[in-house]
Design an enzyme around this catalytic site. Structure first.
Site, PDB file in Angstrom:
ATOM      1  CG  ASP A 415       2.926   2.450  -1.195  1.00 32.46           C
ATOM      2  OD1 ASP A 415       2.223   2.859  -2.131  1.00 32.46           O
ATOM      3  OD2 ASP A 415       3.516   1.353  -1.207  1.00 32.46           O
ATOM      4  CD  GLU A 418      -3.298   4.698  -3.836  1.00 35.38           C
ATOM      5  OE1 GLU A 418      -2.194   5.110  -4.230  1.00 35.38           O
ATOM      6  OE2 GLU A 418      -3.433   3.726  -3.048  1.00 35.38           O
ATOM      7  CG  ASP A 481       2.140  -1.366  -7.515  1.00 35.52           C
ATOM      8  OD1 ASP A 481       3.119  -0.715  -7.116  1.00 35.52           O
ATOM      9  OD2 ASP A 481       1.287  -1.862  -6.759  1.00 35.52           O
TER      10      ASP A 481
END
Length: 773
Positions: A415, A418, A481
């Site tokens: 995950d 970014e 998401d």
């Protein structure tokens, strides 16, 4: 990034020095260099107090031509740089005459005009596909001292631009401004987790901008007949990639930047997670796993999200002993139930993590320019970043991963990656602006290589969120998401199709949406879409995603589509191998499979799963759907209904179906197992020939779970006769003809019972002819 004020003026804060005239050419070692002046060179005095753009033309691979614009060549390139393939040889031809200089590579050539009007034109044979006109290539100065390099390539009438990564905005990029800068923005914004500086058009060529830093695109926006791209600094490099088909472009692009690895067959099954902020322990996990088994719901992967580690300690790779006192025993017990295990990780190290002090003392964490460890409190208190430019830090991070694999973990959800700062200093001196997007590549590479090292080639799989060019080498990626509504379901599909047409072979999304809890009808519609995607995961934020939390019918819908996916695995896994060999995505935009059909150019609410199955998810509560079938006779895989294509259709479906059609002239291989994704696909495989047209040949292949070829099948129709050839392993198979009426007779030692040929036992080559009634 806009530099002009309408069609005629330059914005006040910029000075644009564009290429106006070619002054001179040089040829050396297969490279053609042009020197372009920003004003006409009429007298010797014009040669003073001016700049020259140095433009290098070269070819790393056949059919790909690179262009590098340089203003000042003295700038130190501190990296990082994309890892690109190249070959030497005689695939480059350079010619020069009084009118132009030409570099040719394969079917593609670039022609640089001599004389007073600069022009660079790219040709496929005798057809011009795009080009750069006078002043399009430019060096730009901003009043504050910043500098930029710019290129503008032509966009023709009826030409559509696609790609640039996983983008959730409209699928066709024309009219959009796209800044390639990885951000954690969800699926409902213009931001993207996976920014890829590569676009492709329906004219059958692509453009890859070879810069990991921020690349700003104006796609038929600032100038409506141009794709403009620009970067800060003193140089700009891009590659034009010829097809001539869009599929060929993806093949060449992934030959340049890397082909996707083949994920293990088990990853194509159903994944279930603990969800993000829900409470769970081993008893809760077992209630999920056992609940799936009790309801006859095939389950193949269980994922532990963030809170397998103690709060405020992420990431420390240590099970929270308050909740999981016996992690090794727990994983052993879960694996005895036939499950693979995935755990969540990220590259961020909280100050309370046991890794923080180790990383600080050994220089494994990204630093500020003054030597302090870079930290902030967003996401985790005192959070730092692993410095993956430091080989010792990579090995340190990998060591903890190896311990988890030894414990029983099969995969990692990588995950984040970014929100990478630019006011930092890296171990190897990398440029922080270039590292912002590139950080994810180093992060995912370390994790993927640990899995390959420990589990073997084609046994490694991530569940990754962020990416840049080349990230396709480390599958699988998911969409991030999204909200629990139909709009997010549709935007997720747009993002997946865009990522696929940007060179990524495999993609997933959170079935039912991540944020909030979906209404039951949204969840059931999303199940069909999710289980007809490359990879399928039930995951959420604040609530569990077990189907019985919704209603009884949701359990039945989950069972139906999970079993269907297991049955189509021989077909789907062959599609996966195509992704690794050809660079084609498993989930394909319609324009990729039907480039000659203008209707398909804009479609983004349906897709091809592989080359032969059309899927049109349903985005409303009432089951109504409008979709398009290209020309030919299509067969609904679930009902057997044959319909004529070349038209739009409006229909209504219950929760156990959707438009799922087999393309004409296709052979679909269906497996004999509907409870696992990883089994012997050739043993008892059912081969279905669909709507084979006279004079046509249909072909398919069946692989084993390692991706090796186990069976090839071809069928050719001549009038009422269909000749079939099966080369295989001697395992039994069945063969049926769909959409062509009854079989009147069979030749070649096979018998037909109820329209089905049964053959193959002990025979490695089987040939027979069927005659239609």
């Amino acid at each position: 990034m806009k530099f002009t004020d309408g069609n005629w003026l330059i914005r006040e804060e910029y000075t644009v020095l564009g290429a106006v005239q070619a002054h001179d050419f040089e040829e050396r070692d297969g490279r053609l260099t042009a020197y372009a002046a920003p004003r006409p060179i009429l007298t010797r005095s014009n040669m003073l107090d001016t700049m020259l753009l140095t433009v290098h033309f070269h070819s790393p691979l056949p059919g790909i031509i690179g262009v590098k614009l340089v203003h000042h060549a003295g700038v130190v390139d501190r990296g990082p740089a994309f890892e690109l393939s190249s070959q030497t040889g005689d695939h480059v031809v350079i010619e020069e005459n009084e009118n132009e200089a030409v570099l040719t590579s394969g079917s593609l050539s670039v022609r640089i005009r001599k004389g007073p009007e600069w022009a660079v034109d790219f040709y496929r044979g005798d057809e011009r596909i795009t080009g750069s006109t006078q002043k399009s290539m430019a060096y730009i100065k901003e009043n504050n001292g910043n500098t930029f390099m710019r290129e503008e390539l032509d966009v023709g009438v009826g030409e559509w631009v696609y790609g640039l990564g996983e983008r959730f905005t409209p699928f066709v990029r024309n009219g959009q401004v796209v800044d390639l800068w990885n951000k954690d923005g969800g699926t409902s914004s213009e931001q993207a987790y996976k920014n890829i500086p590569f676009y492709i058009t329906n004219k059958g060529y692509g453009v890859f901008v070879n810069h990991p830093e921020l690349v700003s695109f104006e796609i038929a926006s600032e100038k409506v007949k141009k794709v403009q791209f620009s970067v800060a600094g003193e140089s700009l490099e891009y590659f034009v990639i010829d097809g001539p088909a869009m599929k060929d472009v993806l093949g060449k692009y992934t030959s340049l930047t890397g082909k996707p690895a083949l994920p293990p067959a088990w990853t194509f099954g159903l994944w279930l997670t603990t969800s993000f902020t829900t409470n769970y322990d081993e008893a809760t996990v077992n209630s999920f796993v056992d609940g799936m088994a009790e309801r006859n719901l095939p389950l193949h992967v269980f994922h532990f999200d963030c809170f397998w580690m103690r709060e405020f300690h992420w990431t420390d790779f240590k099970w929270d002993e308050r909740v999981f006192p016996d992690p090794v025993g727990m994983l052993t017990r879960l694996k005895e139930k036939g499950l693979k295990i995935c755990v969540w990780i990220n590259p961020y190290i909280a100050q309370r993590s046991r890794l923080f002090e180790e990383g600080k003392q050994n220089g494994y964490l990204v630093k500020k320019p003054n030597g302090d460890v870079w930290q902030w409190d967003l996401w985790q208190p005192g959070m730092a970043l692993v410095d993956f430019t430091n080989p010792a830090a990579c090995e340190w991070f990998a060591g903890y991963l190896r311990d988890l694999v030894d414990m029983g973990v099969d995969s990692f959800k990588t995950d984040f990656g970014e929100r990478i700062p630019t006011d930092v200093a890296y171990f190897d001196g990398s440029d922080p602006m270039k590292m912002h997007n590139y950080y994810t590549q180093l992060y995912n590479k370390v994790v993927f290589e640990v899995l390959e090292e420990k589990l073997g080639k084609n046994e490694a799989a991530l569940f990754a969120r962020s990416a840049t060019a080349g990230g396709q080498k480390f599958p699988v990626h998911w969409g991030g998401d999204c909200y629990a509504d139909y709009e997010s379901m549709a935007e997720s599909l747009r993002g997946g199709l865009s990522l696929g047409i940007s060179g990524f072979g495999f993609w997933s999304h959170d079935i039912g949406g991540f944020e909030n809890t979906a209404p039951v009808h949204v969840f059931k519609r999303w199940l069909a879409f999710g289980l007809l995607s490359s990879h399928s995961r039930l995951h959420g934020s604040k609530s569990y995603r077990v189907p019985w939390a919704y209603d009884t019918e949701a359990v039945d819908v989950t069972r139906f589509f999970t079993k269907l996916k297991c049955r189509i695995m021989p077909y789907l896994f062959n599609t996966a191998v195509q992704a690794t060999e050809l660079g084609l995505p498993s989930m394909r935009a319609m324009v990729l499979e039907f480039p000659e059909d203008p209707t398909c150019e804009l479609l983004d609410r349906q897709y091809m799963l592989g080359d032969s199955l059309l899927v049109a998810p349903i985005f409303n509560e009432h089951g109504k759907v409008t979709y398009y079938l290209p020309a030919g006779k299509w067969t609904h895989l679930l009902t057997g209904e044959v319909v004529e294509g070349g038209a739009w259709r409006k229909e209504q479906y219950d929760f156990f179906s959707l438009p799922l059609f087999v393309r004409p002239n296709s052979i679909i291989a269906l497996g004999a197992n509907d409870v696992r994704p990883d089994y012997d696909y050739a043993d008892g495989v059912a081969l279905e020939l669909h709507n084979l047209e006279d004079g046509r040949t249909a072909q398919t292949q069946v692989r084993d779970v390692k991706g090796a070829l186990e069976m090839t099948v071809s069928a050719t129709r001549s009038g009422s006769a269909i000749s079939v050839k099966v080369d295989g392993s001697g395992k039994p198979f069945t063969f049926a003809v769909k959409g062509l009426g009854e079989i009147a007779s069979a030749e070649g030692g096979v018998e037909v019972t109820n329209g089905i040929v049964r053959a193959g036992t002990g025979e490695k080559q089987v040939e027979f002819t069927l005659r239609l009634a």
